[in-house]
Design a protein around this motif. Structure first.
Motif, mmCIF file in Angstrom:
data_model
loop_
_atom_site.group_PDB
_atom_site.id
_atom_site.type_symbol
_atom_site.label_atom_id
_atom_site.label_comp_id
_atom_site.label_asym_id
_atom_site.label_seq_id
_atom_site.Cartn_x
_atom_site.Cartn_y
_atom_site.Cartn_z
ATOM 1 N N VAL A 24 -13.720 6.128 39.495
ATOM 2 C CA VAL A 24 -13.689 6.579 40.887
ATOM 3 C C VAL A 24 -12.886 5.602 41.732
ATOM 4 N N TRP A 25 -13.142 4.301 41.564
ATOM 5 C CA TRP A 25 -12.451 3.287 42.368
ATOM 6 C C TRP A 25 -10.946 3.313 42.103
ATOM 7 N N GLY A 26 -10.564 3.567 40.862
ATOM 8 C CA GLY A 26 -9.150 3.595 40.508
ATOM 9 C C GLY A 26 -8.465 4.928 40.753
ATOM 10 N N ASN A 27 -9.198 5.906 41.277
ATOM 11 C CA ASN A 27 -8.657 7.244 41.533
ATOM 12 C C ASN A 27 -8.076 7.887 40.278
ATOM 13 N N PHE A 28 -8.761 7.726 39.150
ATOM 14 C CA PHE A 28 -8.332 8.355 37.905
ATOM 15 C C PHE A 28 -8.908 9.762 37.857
ATOM 16 N N SER A 29 -8.062 10.762 38.033
ATOM 17 C CA SER A 29 -8.559 12.133 38.149
ATOM 18 C C SER A 29 -8.958 12.737 36.811
ATOM 19 N N GLY A 30 -8.384 12.282 35.702
ATOM 20 C CA GLY A 30 -8.684 12.862 34.395
ATOM 21 C C GLY A 30 -10.162 12.842 34.038
ATOM 22 N N PRO A 31 -10.808 11.676 34.054
ATOM 23 C CA PRO A 31 -12.238 11.632 33.720
ATOM 24 C C PRO A 31 -13.109 12.433 34.691
ATOM 25 N N VAL A 32 -12.755 12.412 35.965
ATOM 26 C CA VAL A 32 -13.538 13.164 36.950
ATOM 27 C C VAL A 32 -13.417 14.660 36.688
ATOM 28 N N GLU A 33 -12.218 15.129 36.419
ATOM 29 C CA GLU A 33 -12.018 16.547 36.123
ATOM 30 C C GLU A 33 -12.739 16.957 34.839
ATOM 31 N N GLU A 34 -12.704 16.098 33.836
ATOM 32 C CA GLU A 34 -13.385 16.387 32.576
ATOM 33 C C GLU A 34 -14.895 16.513 32.799
ATOM 34 N N ALA A 35 -15.462 15.581 33.551
ATOM 35 C CA ALA A 35 -16.900 15.618 33.830
ATOM 36 C C ALA A 35 -17.269 16.823 34.699
ATOM 37 N N SER A 36 -16.365 17.255 35.561
ATOM 38 C CA SER A 36 -16.644 18.377 36.459
ATOM 39 C C SER A 36 -16.730 19.704 35.717
ATOM 40 N N LYS A 37 -16.127 19.788 34.535
ATOM 41 C CA LYS A 37 -16.191 21.025 33.750
ATOM 42 C C LYS A 37 -17.627 21.396 33.405
ATOM 43 N N ARG A 38 -18.472 20.400 33.236
ATOM 44 C CA ARG A 38 -19.878 20.633 32.904
ATOM 45 C C ARG A 38 -20.567 21.467 33.977
ATOM 46 N N TYR A 39 -20.126 21.333 35.205
ATOM 47 C CA TYR A 39 -20.744 22.015 36.332
ATOM 48 C C TYR A 39 -19.972 23.251 36.786
#
Length: 79
Positions: A24-39
């Motif tokens: 989150v601090w580094g603004n890395f969108s890949g991991p956030v988007e991957e985790a968001s798929k769960r929801y």
């Protein structure tokens, strides 16, 4: 009649394995988007807030992400 559906992540072990403070601090969108798929999230918003170095100003960096767009925004304010 108007509103946005908001889903807050569980932040369980599965979420924490995919996304942590560095992502989150580094603004890395890949991991956030991957985790968001769960929801089944269509879009995601992440934010970080910090006090500017040698200043009384606070900075809020937030970003809006979906498959086609990555939009970063910054708001600065005085406490």
């Amino acid at each position: 009649h108007r509103g946005l559906p908001v889903v807050v992540p569980l932040l369980d072990l599965q979420d924490r394995r995919l996304v942590g403070v560095p992502e989150v601090w580094g603004n890395f969108s890949g991991p956030v988007e991957e985790a968001s798929k769960r929801y089944s999230a269509e879009r995601s918003i992440t934010a970080r807030m910090y006090q500017a170095f040698n200043s009384d100003n606070w900075v809020l960096d937030w970003r809006f992400t979906n498959d086609e767009m990555f939009e970063s925004n910054r708001i600065t304010g005085y406490r």
